[in-house]
Write a protein that holds these residues in place. Structure first.
Motif, PDB file in Angstrom:
ATOM      1  N   ALA A  61      55.736  42.047  37.133  1.00 34.07           N
ATOM      2  CA  ALA A  61      56.139  41.019  38.090  1.00 34.07           C
ATOM      3  C   ALA A  61      55.473  39.680  37.797  1.00 34.07           C
ATOM      4  CB  ALA A  61      55.804  41.478  39.506  1.00 34.07           C
ATOM      5  N   LYS A 133      54.070  30.672  44.576  1.00 37.95           N
ATOM      6  CA  LYS A 133      53.633  31.821  43.771  1.00 37.95           C
ATOM      7  C   LYS A 133      52.227  31.642  43.208  1.00 37.95           C
ATOM      8  CE  LYS A 133      57.494  34.422  43.290  1.00 37.95           C
ATOM      9  NZ  LYS A 133      57.533  35.771  43.862  1.00 37.95           N
ATOM     10  N   PRO A 137      48.803  31.469  46.946  1.00 35.66           N
ATOM     11  CA  PRO A 137      48.123  32.759  46.766  1.00 35.66           C
ATOM     12  C   PRO A 137      46.721  32.608  46.162  1.00 35.66           C
ATOM     13  CG  PRO A 137      50.377  32.943  46.013  1.00 35.66           C
ATOM     14  CD  PRO A 137      50.150  31.496  46.327  1.00 35.66           C
ATOM     15  N   LEU A 267      46.137  44.298  43.183  1.00 35.28           N
ATOM     16  CA  LEU A 267      47.340  45.103  42.952  1.00 35.28           C
ATOM     17  C   LEU A 267      48.505  44.621  43.812  1.00 35.28           C
ATOM     18  CD1 LEU A 267      45.966  48.739  42.618  1.00 35.28           C
ATOM     19  CD2 LEU A 267      47.229  47.463  40.901  1.00 35.28           C
ATOM     20  N   LEU A 268      48.226  44.313  45.076  1.00 36.94           N
ATOM     21  CA  LEU A 268      49.303  43.834  45.950  1.00 36.94           C
ATOM     22  C   LEU A 268      49.844  42.500  45.464  1.00 36.94           C
ATOM     23  CD1 LEU A 268      48.014  44.957  49.393  1.00 36.94           C
ATOM     24  CD2 LEU A 268      50.323  45.276  48.541  1.00 36.94           C
ATOM     25  N   SER A 269      48.935  41.615  45.053  1.00 38.89           N
ATOM     26  CA  SER A 269      49.387  40.312  44.562  1.00 38.89           C
ATOM     27  C   SER A 269      50.243  40.489  43.316  1.00 38.89           C
ATOM     28  CB  SER A 269      48.193  39.416  44.245  1.00 38.89           C
ATOM     29  OG  SER A 269      47.372  39.296  45.365  1.00 38.89           O
ATOM     30  N   HIS A 271      52.062  42.994  42.665  1.00 43.30           N
ATOM     31  CA  HIS A 271      53.331  43.542  43.113  1.00 43.30           C
ATOM     32  C   HIS A 271      54.280  42.430  43.547  1.00 43.30           C
ATOM     33  CE1 HIS A 271      56.079  46.435  44.814  1.00 43.30           C
ATOM     34  NE2 HIS A 271      56.086  45.746  45.938  1.00 43.30           N
ATOM     35  N   PHE A 272      53.733  41.403  44.200  1.00 39.34           N
ATOM     36  CA  PHE A 272      54.570  40.295  44.647  1.00 39.34           C
ATOM     37  C   PHE A 272      54.708  39.210  43.584  1.00 39.34           C
ATOM     38  CE2 PHE A 272      53.286  42.035  48.816  1.00 39.34           C
ATOM     39  CZ  PHE A 272      54.551  42.265  49.314  1.00 39.34           C
ATOM     40  N   PHE A 274      52.293  37.369  42.193  1.00 38.15           N
ATOM     41  CA  PHE A 274      51.383  36.228  42.306  1.00 38.15           C
ATOM     42  C   PHE A 274      50.356  36.281  41.176  1.00 38.15           C
ATOM     43  CE2 PHE A 274      51.903  36.681  47.183  1.00 38.15           C
ATOM     44  CZ  PHE A 274      53.090  35.974  47.139  1.00 38.15           C
TER      45      PHE A 274
ATOM     46  N   GLU B   6      55.449  31.863  50.865  1.00 29.81           N
ATOM     47  CA  GLU B   6      56.131  33.140  51.090  1.00 29.81           C
ATOM     48  C   GLU B   6      55.383  33.899  52.174  1.00 29.81           C
ATOM     49  OE1 GLU B   6      56.630  35.222  47.410  1.00 29.81           O
ATOM     50  OE2 GLU B   6      57.912  33.662  46.569  1.00 29.81           O
ATOM     51  N   ALA B   9      55.396  37.811  52.207  1.00 32.02           N
ATOM     52  CA  ALA B   9      54.567  38.443  51.179  1.00 32.02           C
ATOM     53  C   ALA B   9      53.086  38.278  51.519  1.00 32.02           C
ATOM     54  CB  ALA B   9      54.867  37.838  49.814  1.00 32.02           C
ATOM     55  N   LEU B  10      52.705  37.083  51.994  1.00 28.42           N
ATOM     56  CA  LEU B  10      51.296  36.854  52.298  1.00 28.42           C
ATOM     57  C   LEU B  10      50.814  37.746  53.434  1.00 28.42           C
ATOM     58  CD1 LEU B  10      50.940  32.961  51.960  1.00 28.42           C
ATOM     59  CD2 LEU B  10      50.402  34.748  50.319  1.00 28.42           C
ATOM     60  N   VAL B  13      50.339  41.107  52.117  1.00 27.33           N
ATOM     61  CA  VAL B  13      49.103  41.235  51.344  1.00 27.33           C
ATOM     62  C   VAL B  13      47.915  41.429  52.282  1.00 27.33           C
ATOM     63  CG1 VAL B  13      47.494  40.049  49.807  1.00 27.33           C
ATOM     64  CG2 VAL B  13      49.932  39.967  49.329  1.00 27.33           C
ATOM     65  N   ILE B  16      48.400  45.045  54.318  1.00 31.40           N
ATOM     66  CA  ILE B  16      48.268  46.242  53.470  1.00 31.40           C
ATOM     67  C   ILE B  16      46.884  46.268  52.815  1.00 31.40           C
ATOM     68  CG2 ILE B  16      49.302  47.579  51.605  1.00 31.40           C
ATOM     69  CD1 ILE B  16      51.949  46.206  52.230  1.00 31.40           C
ATOM     70  N   SER B  17      46.373  45.103  52.396  1.00 32.83           N
ATOM     71  CA  SER B  17      45.025  45.077  51.817  1.00 32.83           C
ATOM     72  C   SER B  17      44.009  45.597  52.820  1.00 32.83           C
ATOM     73  CB  SER B  17      44.608  43.665  51.419  1.00 32.83           C
ATOM     74  OG  SER B  17      45.392  43.177  50.388  1.00 32.83           O
ATOM     75  N   ILE B  73      53.645  51.055  42.247  1.00 30.68           N
ATOM     76  CA  ILE B  73      53.574  49.825  41.476  1.00 30.68           C
ATOM     77  C   ILE B  73      54.226  50.007  40.104  1.00 30.68           C
ATOM     78  CG2 ILE B  73      51.950  48.311  40.263  1.00 30.68           C
ATOM     79  CD1 ILE B  73      50.210  48.623  42.854  1.00 30.68           C
ATOM     80  N   HIS B  78      61.026  45.673  38.163  1.00 32.13           N
ATOM     81  CA  HIS B  78      60.640  44.311  37.786  1.00 32.13           C
ATOM     82  C   HIS B  78      61.602  43.769  36.745  1.00 32.13           C
ATOM     83  CE1 HIS B  78      57.277  45.008  40.222  1.00 32.13           C
ATOM     84  NE2 HIS B  78      56.766  45.917  39.436  1.00 32.13           N
TER      85      HIS B  78
END
Lengths: 418, 78
Positions: A61, A133, A137, A267-269, A271-272, A274, B6, B9-10, B13, B16-17, B73, B78
């Motif tokens: 990503a 992006k 972030p 990991l989350l970033s 995934h999106f 970033f 976004e 998404a933020l 993050v 979930i984090s 993941i 992707h």
């Protein structure tokens, strides 16, 4: 209209950037585990390097963001990619030489944006992508890392306060093998992608018909993964050499909470999509673990350095990237590559003459900083030697204290022993 | 302008984090406490079965979460 030699130069430079990225950032994944004695430095290096490679294969990503989300791939030529890439690296090298806070990821993005601005003007940059992006972030992730690590540490310390210290240390060191692995994996999913994105951008520029709609080719994924793994491994040996014997000590409970926080945020970033500075996330987590454990305040000195890096890196690297592109227009693309070699050589010479160190800078606040501050500082400045100095000093202090204490209580001790 | 941030998404993050990044170490810690906290051993010096079960349930959730996160993941389109 492919220019094979130029393309090879760009790809090689991107891989070299990837290597130095791994080389620099080894500490992010290793420093915490080493400071808590969860892993010996050698094991930490091996684990970190191999899981970096695995992580790089996991997600694409971030590579997609770099290649298609920040600049308009349609206006990008190989000269632009080369100018931007070298601009980013040169800015990185300069900040390293001057001891300024920086982030290699932001420098890369900045360099490419600058080169596109110089070649195609403002419409070549996807501004909303750049802000949404990258910039937001990048500011946001370290703050989340501080929060998550603080909450995590607080919960962990609270739940295990009636467990003996020995048991806690033993068990959480074991748990840290898991959390350290996740950080290395996460590092690969974010940092290795940046070079993949640049190479994809170069491929699109050289052959839009073939690569315009494709994802990252397998050979790019593999070579970037391996370059980063090798960089991590080599950097790890530098860390080991620097570390020697005395190190700061961190409680394994804190170490595990900090690492899990870093891994989750990165990991989350990824995934999106970033592309963020993994260094800043790791630094934020360490700072947060200090806050969560004893209610210590955030070390603003270090948080401030991250903020300055955020503020300065993209525009400055953009300026250098634009200038590199300009130089390429005037004197040919290979002159830009020559510039990179000259700057690199200059820095090697300078660093031999006057070794870079921040030891003097830290003296003032070191006393109240504690282990977290030392680790955070070593991460944000990519300087593993900062893990060492503190320990020696503290040892001396302890010895002095102990001597004093011994002298004062000598009589009492004798009585007790008898 | 919503295009520049976004939000979804933020927020994801952060949330979930927090759940994963702070929750998993906390769960691990609870498992440790069940096995080694005060009162974890009865008069015979053994850990009661219910505590062992609780501890292993905690550890199982931690491992399960990590495993599924990596799969998630890795399989992302992707």
């Amino acid at each position: 209209m492919t220019e094979p030699v130029l393309l090879v130069t760009v790809v090689a430079t991107a891989l070299a950037f990837d290597f130095t990225n791994g080389f620099h950032d080894t500490g992010n994944a290793m420093a915490t585990s080493i400071a808590t004695r969860a892993l010996t430095p050698k094991r930490a290096v091996l684990l970190s390097a191999s899981l970096n490679v695995v992580g790089a294969l996991l997600s694409l990503a971030v590579a997609a963001t770099i290649a298609k989300g920040i600049v308009d791939a349609g206006v990008v030529t190989l000269d632009v990619v080369l100018g931007g890439l070298i601009g980013g690296i040169v800015w990185n090298l300069l900040t390293w030489m001057w001891g300024l806070p920086s982030s290699s990821s932001h420098a890369l993005v900045g360099g490419v944006v600058g080169a596109v601005l110089a070649s195609a003007g403002a419409h070549g940059v996807l501004w909303s992508g750049l802000v949404a992006k990258v910039l937001i972030p990048a500011l946001f992730a370290p703050i989340v890392a501080i929060l998550v690590a603080a909450v995590g540490t607080w919960l962990v310390v609270r739940s295990t306060r009636d467990v003996s210290e020995d048991t806690n240390d033993r068990v959480f060191r074991w748990g840290q093998i898991g959390s350290a692995s996740l950080v290395s994996l996460a590092h690969g999913t974010n940092d290795a992608q940046k070079s993949m994105g640049i190479i994809l951008l170069a491929l699109i520029a050289s052959d839009p018909v073939r690569y315009g709609n494709s994802t990252v080719p397998l050979w790019v994924i593999l070579s970037c993964a391996v370059a980063m793994g090798l960089g991590t491994y080599t950097g790890g040996w530098r860390v080991i050499r620097t570390l020697g014997k005395g190190l700061v000590e961190l409680e394994p409970r804190q170490g595990m909470a900090a690492e899990t926080s870093s891994a989750a945020v990165i990991l989350l970033s990824s995934h999106f999509g970033f592309p963020l500075s993994t260094t800043h996330v790791a630094t934020g987590s360490i700072l947060g673990s200090g806050v969560g454990k004893k209610g210590a305040s955030v070390r603003w000195h270090i948080a401030g350095r991250m903020f300055i890096a955020w503020l300065v890196t993209v525009p400055s690297a953009a300026f250098v990237g634009g200038a590199c592109y300009g130089l390429g227009r005037v004197a040919g693309p290979y002159s830009v590559f020559g510039l990179l070699l000259v700057v690199a050589a200059m820095i090697v010479v300078r660093s031999r003459r006057k070794p870079v160190n921040h030891k003097n800078v830290n003296d003032a606040w070191e006393a109240k900083g504690g282990a977290e501050a030392a680790i955070a500082e070593s991460l944000v400045d990519h300087d593993p030697s900062l893990l060492v100095v503190k320990r020696k000093k503290r040892k001396k202090k302890k010895k002095k204290k102990r001597k004093k204490h011994d002298e004062e209580t000598e009589d009492v001790n004798v009585d007790v022993q008898e | 302008m919503s295009g520049y941030i976004e939000w979804n998404a933020l927020v994801d993050v952060i949330v979930i984090s927090l759940i994963v990044g702070a929750g998993l170490p906390a769960l691990f810690a609870l498992g440790v406490r069940a096995l080694a906290g005060t009162g974890s051993r009865n008069d015979a010096g053994r850990i009661p079965r219910i505590r062992v079960t609780a501890a292993f349930a905690c550890f199982a959730v931690v491992f399960g979460a990590i495993f599924s996160a990596i799969v998630l993941i890795g399989s992302g389109h992707h």
